[in-house]
Design a protein around this motif. Sequence first.
Motif, PDB file in Angstrom:
ATOM      1  N   LYS A  24      42.123 -25.835   3.738  1.00 29.71           N
ATOM      2  CA  LYS A  24      41.232 -25.547   2.608  1.00 29.71           C
ATOM      3  C   LYS A  24      41.675 -26.206   1.296  1.00 29.71           C
ATOM      4  O   LYS A  24      40.847 -26.732   0.554  1.00 29.71           O
ATOM      5  N   SER A  44      41.161 -17.995 -10.617  1.00 32.70           N
ATOM      6  CA  SER A  44      41.323 -16.583 -10.279  1.00 32.70           C
ATOM      7  C   SER A  44      42.492 -15.977 -11.029  1.00 32.70           C
ATOM      8  O   SER A  44      43.390 -16.691 -11.485  1.00 32.70           O
ATOM      9  N   ARG A  48      50.445 -12.109  -7.965  1.00 31.62           N
ATOM     10  CA  ARG A  48      51.616 -12.722  -7.333  1.00 31.62           C
ATOM     11  C   ARG A  48      52.303 -13.665  -8.322  1.00 31.62           C
ATOM     12  O   ARG A  48      51.671 -14.120  -9.287  1.00 31.62           O
ATOM     13  N   ARG A  51      54.128 -20.096  -7.931  1.00 33.59           N
ATOM     14  CA  ARG A  51      54.998 -20.921  -7.090  1.00 33.59           C
ATOM     15  C   ARG A  51      55.420 -22.140  -7.901  1.00 33.59           C
ATOM     16  O   ARG A  51      54.841 -22.411  -8.954  1.00 33.59           O
ATOM     17  N   TYR A  60      46.166 -20.385 -11.597  1.00 34.94           N
ATOM     18  CA  TYR A  60      45.715 -18.991 -11.642  1.00 34.94           C
ATOM     19  C   TYR A  60      45.971 -18.472 -13.048  1.00 34.94           C
ATOM     20  O   TYR A  60      46.735 -19.082 -13.813  1.00 34.94           O
ATOM     21  N   GLU A  79      34.853  -9.476  -8.630  1.00 36.71           N
ATOM     22  CA  GLU A  79      35.366  -8.946  -7.357  1.00 36.71           C
ATOM     23  C   GLU A  79      36.886  -8.986  -7.410  1.00 36.71           C
ATOM     24  O   GLU A  79      37.460  -9.813  -8.123  1.00 36.71           O
ATOM     25  N   ALA A  81      40.449  -8.247  -4.625  1.00 42.17           N
ATOM     26  CA  ALA A  81      40.877  -7.951  -3.251  1.00 42.17           C
ATOM     27  C   ALA A  81      42.391  -7.988  -3.183  1.00 42.17           C
ATOM     28  O   ALA A  81      43.040  -8.755  -3.903  1.00 42.17           O
ATOM     29  N   TYR A  90      44.158 -10.190  -6.151  1.00 45.61           N
ATOM     30  CA  TYR A  90      43.485 -11.403  -6.603  1.00 45.61           C
ATOM     31  C   TYR A  90      42.105 -10.990  -7.094  1.00 45.61           C
ATOM     32  O   TYR A  90      41.510 -10.057  -6.561  1.00 45.61           O
ATOM     33  N   GLY A  91      41.579 -11.720  -8.054  1.00 39.28           N
ATOM     34  CA  GLY A  91      40.230 -11.389  -8.496  1.00 39.28           C
ATOM     35  C   GLY A  91      39.584 -12.495  -9.299  1.00 39.28           C
ATOM     36  O   GLY A  91      40.265 -13.328  -9.897  1.00 39.28           O
ATOM     37  N   THR A  92      38.250 -12.490  -9.264  1.00 36.52           N
ATOM     38  CA  THR A  92      37.460 -13.446 -10.038  1.00 36.52           C
ATOM     39  C   THR A  92      36.993 -12.772 -11.311  1.00 36.52           C
ATOM     40  O   THR A  92      36.309 -11.742 -11.251  1.00 36.52           O
ATOM     41  N   GLU A 110      36.889 -20.206  -4.721  1.00 39.76           N
ATOM     42  CA  GLU A 110      37.656 -20.331  -3.475  1.00 39.76           C
ATOM     43  C   GLU A 110      38.381 -19.007  -3.300  1.00 39.76           C
ATOM     44  O   GLU A 110      39.409 -18.757  -3.915  1.00 39.76           O
ATOM     45  N   ILE A 111      37.761 -18.124  -2.517  1.00 44.70           N
ATOM     46  CA  ILE A 111      38.268 -16.750  -2.428  1.00 44.70           C
ATOM     47  C   ILE A 111      38.281 -16.285  -0.979  1.00 44.70           C
ATOM     48  O   ILE A 111      37.702 -16.933  -0.105  1.00 44.70           O
ATOM     49  N   ASP A 112      38.913 -15.155  -0.725  1.00 40.84           N
ATOM     50  CA  ASP A 112      39.033 -14.691   0.657  1.00 40.84           C
ATOM     51  C   ASP A 112      37.740 -13.996   1.117  1.00 40.84           C
ATOM     52  O   ASP A 112      36.789 -13.834   0.333  1.00 40.84           O
ATOM     53  N   GLY A 115      36.450 -10.837  -0.792  1.00 43.98           N
ATOM     54  CA  GLY A 115      35.832 -11.191  -2.070  1.00 43.98           C
ATOM     55  C   GLY A 115      34.473 -11.838  -1.855  1.00 43.98           C
ATOM     56  O   GLY A 115      33.515 -11.567  -2.579  1.00 43.98           O
TER      57      GLY A 115
HETATM   58  P1  5GP Z   1      47.468 -18.113  -2.468  1.00 47.51           P
HETATM   59  O1  5GP Z   1      48.323 -16.966  -2.875  1.00 47.51           O
HETATM   60  O2  5GP Z   1      48.012 -18.840  -1.263  1.00 47.51           O
HETATM   61  O3  5GP Z   1      47.163 -19.038  -3.619  1.00 47.51           O
HETATM   62  O4  5GP Z   1      46.055 -17.533  -2.025  1.00 47.51           O
HETATM   63  C1  5GP Z   1      45.981 -16.614  -1.004  1.00 47.51           C
HETATM   64  C2  5GP Z   1      44.560 -16.229  -0.702  1.00 47.51           C
HETATM   65  O5  5GP Z   1      43.947 -15.600  -1.831  1.00 47.51           O
HETATM   66  C3  5GP Z   1      43.631 -17.378  -0.323  1.00 47.51           C
HETATM   67  O6  5GP Z   1      43.024 -17.052   0.924  1.00 47.51           O
HETATM   68  C4  5GP Z   1      42.586 -17.404  -1.398  1.00 47.51           C
HETATM   69  O7  5GP Z   1      41.314 -17.739  -0.875  1.00 47.51           O
HETATM   70  C5  5GP Z   1      42.593 -15.966  -1.888  1.00 47.51           C
HETATM   71  N1  5GP Z   1      42.133 -15.860  -3.268  1.00 47.51           N
HETATM   72  C6  5GP Z   1      42.478 -16.637  -4.315  1.00 47.51           C
HETATM   73  N2  5GP Z   1      41.855 -16.241  -5.424  1.00 47.51           N
HETATM   74  C7  5GP Z   1      41.067 -15.187  -5.077  1.00 47.51           C
HETATM   75  C8  5GP Z   1      40.145 -14.341  -5.799  1.00 47.51           C
HETATM   76  O8  5GP Z   1      39.908 -14.464  -6.999  1.00 47.51           O
HETATM   77  N3  5GP Z   1      39.543 -13.362  -5.083  1.00 47.51           N
HETATM   78  C9  5GP Z   1      39.769 -13.177  -3.750  1.00 47.51           C
HETATM   79  N4  5GP Z   1      39.098 -12.196  -3.140  1.00 47.51           N
HETATM   80  N5  5GP Z   1      40.612 -13.950  -3.042  1.00 47.51           N
HETATM   81  C10 5GP Z   1      41.253 -14.940  -3.696  1.00 47.51           C
END
Ligand code: 5GP
Length: 199
Positions: A24, A44, A48, A51, A60, A79, A81, A90-92, A110-112, A115
């Motif tokens: 992705k 978002s 966390r 990195r 983020y 949203e 999650a 995580y949230g938008t 780009e969300i899970d 969301g």
């Molecule tokens: P990472 O921590 O690896 O950057 O992201 C982990 C997961 O969090 C990914 O599957 C990504 O799609 C999801 N994610 C990132 N931002 C958001 C968000 O704002 N809302 C939701 N629901 N999922 C998110």
Amino acid sequence: MSSAQVLPNRFRVVVLSGPSGSGKTTVVERLLEAAPLRLVKSISATTRAPRNGEVDGESYYFLSPQEFAERKAREEFLETAEVFGAGYWYGTLKTEVDRAQRMGGWSFLEIDVQGALRVMELYPDAVTIFLHPPSMEECERRLRSRASESEEAVQKRLRQVQEEIGQSGRYRYQVINDRLDDTIAEISRILRREAGTAD
Ligand code: 5GP
């Protein structure tokens, strides 16, 4: 934005989800450059830690758990999650979608899966795309190539992948990420069709 990108007439929200190992991240990078119309990526918020190389306000908005909870209580999120059940939120932010609209582009989230399901309720005409890994074998190979993870962590992620794939039927479009160029071309076709500019 590349010169080939046009400003769409009507505002839409685009949601892309894909399990770990679906490739992705690369698809999103390429798509933002190559999409036939302007996509404004939503940044978002997350609890966390950053990195290596991640910049606050670009990768983020990195928030403390307390700030995240306060802003959630003030209903600033479209949203939220708890992704992977790992205790990280995580949230938008609603302001991110507004920003895209002001810029004349489509808001790209780009969300899970959790969301995405919420966004589908709020924006029934959202263009929702689920990105599949080419196969479970390839997905597993990609997950294992991230050498940092224990066998237990890999197994947990694989179960998560299966669960997410199980929800993929809820998305308007499903794309198999086999060859990157084909994937970008297919998503670009979807966006042109949704914008009513397909030829
Ligand atoms: P990472 O921590 O690896 O950057 O992201 C982990 C997961 O969090 C990914 O599957 C990504 O799609 C999801 N994610 C990132 N931002 C958001 C968000 O704002 N809302 C939701 N629901 N999922 C998110």
